[in-house]
Design an enzyme around this catalytic site. Structure first.
Site, PDB file in Angstrom:
ATOM      1  N   GLY A 122      93.453 104.599   0.604  1.00 44.45           N
ATOM      2  CA  GLY A 122      93.425 104.123   2.105  1.00 44.45           C
ATOM      3  C   GLY A 122      92.014 104.630   2.648  1.00 44.45           C
ATOM      4  O   GLY A 122      91.013 104.004   1.927  1.00 44.45           O
ATOM      5  N   GLU A 123      92.002 105.540   3.611  1.00 43.58           N
ATOM      6  CA  GLU A 123      90.703 105.538   4.112  1.00 43.58           C
ATOM      7  C   GLU A 123      90.446 107.165   4.436  1.00 43.58           C
ATOM      8  O   GLU A 123      91.213 107.654   4.922  1.00 43.58           O
ATOM      9  CB  GLU A 123      90.666 104.925   5.445  1.00 43.58           C
ATOM     10  CG  GLU A 123      89.557 105.249   6.397  1.00 43.58           C
ATOM     11  CD  GLU A 123      87.977 105.051   5.629  1.00 43.58           C
ATOM     12  OE1 GLU A 123      87.474 104.091   4.919  1.00 43.58           O
ATOM     13  OE2 GLU A 123      87.308 106.203   5.471  1.00 43.58           O
ATOM     14  N   SER A 124      89.596 107.591   3.473  1.00 44.21           N
ATOM     15  CA  SER A 124      89.624 109.109   3.190  1.00 44.21           C
ATOM     16  C   SER A 124      89.180 110.039   4.542  1.00 44.21           C
ATOM     17  O   SER A 124      89.803 110.968   4.848  1.00 44.21           O
ATOM     18  CB  SER A 124      88.705 109.587   2.110  1.00 44.21           C
ATOM     19  OG  SER A 124      87.256 109.037   2.556  1.00 44.21           O
ATOM     20  N   CYS A 127      91.425 106.760  -5.334  1.00 44.18           N
ATOM     21  CA  CYS A 127      90.479 106.095  -4.499  1.00 44.18           C
ATOM     22  C   CYS A 127      90.209 107.121  -3.249  1.00 44.18           C
ATOM     23  O   CYS A 127      89.627 108.091  -3.488  1.00 44.18           O
ATOM     24  CB  CYS A 127      91.052 104.670  -4.048  1.00 44.18           C
ATOM     25  SG  CYS A 127      89.517 103.766  -3.540  1.00 44.18           S
ATOM     26  N   ARG A 165      81.326 108.150  -2.336  1.00 43.73           N
ATOM     27  CA  ARG A 165      82.187 107.261  -1.413  1.00 43.73           C
ATOM     28  C   ARG A 165      81.489 105.961  -1.201  1.00 43.73           C
ATOM     29  O   ARG A 165      80.234 105.754  -1.194  1.00 43.73           O
ATOM     30  CB  ARG A 165      82.262 107.953   0.065  1.00 43.73           C
ATOM     31  CG  ARG A 165      83.500 107.165   0.653  1.00 43.73           C
ATOM     32  CD  ARG A 165      83.688 108.185   1.784  1.00 43.73           C
ATOM     33  NE  ARG A 165      84.309 107.457   3.015  1.00 43.73           N
ATOM     34  CZ  ARG A 165      83.784 106.728   4.083  1.00 43.73           C
ATOM     35  NH1 ARG A 165      82.712 107.239   4.383  1.00 43.73           N
ATOM     36  NH2 ARG A 165      84.351 105.997   5.014  1.00 43.73           N
ATOM     37  N   ILE A 219      88.798  99.149  -5.172  1.00 42.12           N
ATOM     38  CA  ILE A 219      88.619  98.651  -3.644  1.00 42.12           C
ATOM     39  C   ILE A 219      87.819  99.651  -2.861  1.00 42.12           C
ATOM     40  O   ILE A 219      88.082 100.708  -2.738  1.00 42.12           O
ATOM     41  CB  ILE A 219      90.051  98.258  -3.137  1.00 42.12           C
ATOM     42  CG1 ILE A 219      90.860  97.449  -3.970  1.00 42.12           C
ATOM     43  CG2 ILE A 219      89.886  97.741  -1.694  1.00 42.12           C
ATOM     44  CD1 ILE A 219      92.280  97.536  -3.806  1.00 42.12           C
ATOM     45  N   HIS A 226      93.144 101.885  -8.469  1.00 44.05           N
ATOM     46  CA  HIS A 226      94.483 102.061  -7.981  1.00 44.05           C
ATOM     47  C   HIS A 226      95.721 101.654  -8.912  1.00 44.05           C
ATOM     48  O   HIS A 226      96.042 100.451  -8.866  1.00 44.05           O
ATOM     49  CB  HIS A 226      94.382 101.115  -6.760  1.00 44.05           C
ATOM     50  CG  HIS A 226      93.574 101.300  -5.772  1.00 44.05           C
ATOM     51  ND1 HIS A 226      94.176 102.158  -4.750  1.00 44.05           N
ATOM     52  CD2 HIS A 226      92.569 100.921  -5.277  1.00 44.05           C
ATOM     53  CE1 HIS A 226      93.223 102.206  -3.780  1.00 44.05           C
ATOM     54  NE2 HIS A 226      92.344 101.333  -4.072  1.00 44.05           N
ATOM     55  N   GLU A 286      98.283 102.205  -8.680  1.00 42.18           N
ATOM     56  CA  GLU A 286      99.817 101.877  -7.964  1.00 42.18           C
ATOM     57  C   GLU A 286      99.988 100.295  -7.735  1.00 42.18           C
ATOM     58  O   GLU A 286     100.921  99.867  -7.255  1.00 42.18           O
ATOM     59  CB  GLU A 286      99.758 102.735  -6.774  1.00 42.18           C
ATOM     60  CG  GLU A 286      98.745 102.179  -5.580  1.00 42.18           C
ATOM     61  CD  GLU A 286      97.459 103.061  -5.800  1.00 42.18           C
ATOM     62  OE1 GLU A 286      97.181 103.391  -6.905  1.00 42.18           O
ATOM     63  OE2 GLU A 286      96.609 103.186  -4.845  1.00 42.18           O
TER      64      GLU A 286
HETATM   65  N1  GLN Z   1      86.518 103.942   0.990  1.00 47.83           N
HETATM   66  C1  GLN Z   1      87.537 104.246   1.095  1.00 47.83           C
HETATM   67  C2  GLN Z   1      87.238 105.627   1.648  1.00 47.83           C
HETATM   68  O1  GLN Z   1      86.202 105.905   2.073  1.00 47.83           O
HETATM   69  C3  GLN Z   1      88.607 104.325  -0.307  1.00 47.83           C
HETATM   70  C4  GLN Z   1      89.294 102.854  -0.362  1.00 47.83           C
HETATM   71  C5  GLN Z   1      90.538 103.005  -1.132  1.00 47.83           C
HETATM   72  O2  GLN Z   1      91.052 103.793  -1.060  1.00 47.83           O
HETATM   73  N2  GLN Z   1      90.860 101.687  -1.720  1.00 47.83           N
HETATM   74  O3  GLN Z   1      88.249 106.443   1.891  1.00 47.83           O
END
Ligand code: GLN
Length: 198
Positions: free
Chosen positions: A42-44, A74, A103, A131, A172, A174
């Site tokens: 997701g988005e850390s 990720c 990142r 991704i 990923h 998943e």
């Molecule tokens: N770029 C995202 C982050 O910094 C990570 C991307 C992902 O989880 N697919 O969290």
């Protein structure tokens, strides 16, 4: 499942298919009740913020210190790192694994791609979907490298690691339907739950 943001549903499916009984974790009491935790992609920085808002940051750090198994893909890998490069200054880390992660490391040109790679402990190639993924730039003692990028500009970069019961992948598992990485995690949760006094 840490269910604050990200591809929670995909992990839920994979865990269920492995015979586990995943539940959503958004509150401290829910965290206290689980035997292991998956941190999704997701988005850390968003998940970091939500961990603070939901009062989960310290409880989660404590459970990791106490040896709770965890798996992060990720964004989940980024959160589990001790140190993170190229993130926001206010992003929090959980220090589940003694590593430094960069990142969005693969850069704009190739920010999303797929490749087959070898994964220690698994027979046959694993299809890895990246991704806007991080890679691992430093590992501490006791951190095991499980996979590296096999070829191309990022050849040799570390993309899967384990320290004790904590597992992290840049990619990923998943999203591919290949359950082997989730099974590794579920097995480690079962092993620990079997020896833990209740
Ligand atoms: N770029 C995202 C982050 O910094 C990570 C991307 C992902 O989880 N697919 O969290």
């Amino acid at each position: 499942m840490l269910a604050l943001q990200g591809d929670v549903r995909e992990h839920f499916h994979a865990l269920t298919a492995c015979g586990a009984e995943p539940v959503s974790v958004r509150r401290e009491a829910e965290l206290a009740a689980v035997d292991g935790l998956v941190l999704p992609g997701g988005e850390s920085t968003a998940i970091s913020k939500l961990l603070e808002v939901f009062g989960l940051l310290e409880p989660l750090r404590q459970r990791l210190r106490d040896g709770m198994p965890a798996f992060g893909s990720c964004a989940g890998m980024i959160l589990l790192a001790r140190d993170v490069l190229d993130t926001r200054p206010d992003a929090q880390s959980l220090s589940g694994i003694d590593m430094t992660v960069r990142r969005n490391a693969f850069g704009r040109q190739v920010d999303s791609f797929e490749t087959d790679l070898e994964f220690t402990g698994l027979d046959g190639a694993v299809r890895a979907v990246f991704i806007r993924a991080p890679w691992v730039e430093r590992i501490g003692e006791g951190v095991e490298v499980l996979a590296r990028v096999p070829s191309g500009p990022a050849e040799g970069r570390i993309v899967a690691v384990r320290q004790g019961g904590v597992l992290a992948t840049s990619f990923h598992p998943e999203v591919t339907g290949d359950l082997r990485v989730h099974r590794l995690f579920v097995d480690s949760v079962r092993e620990r739950a079997a020896v833990r006094p209740s």
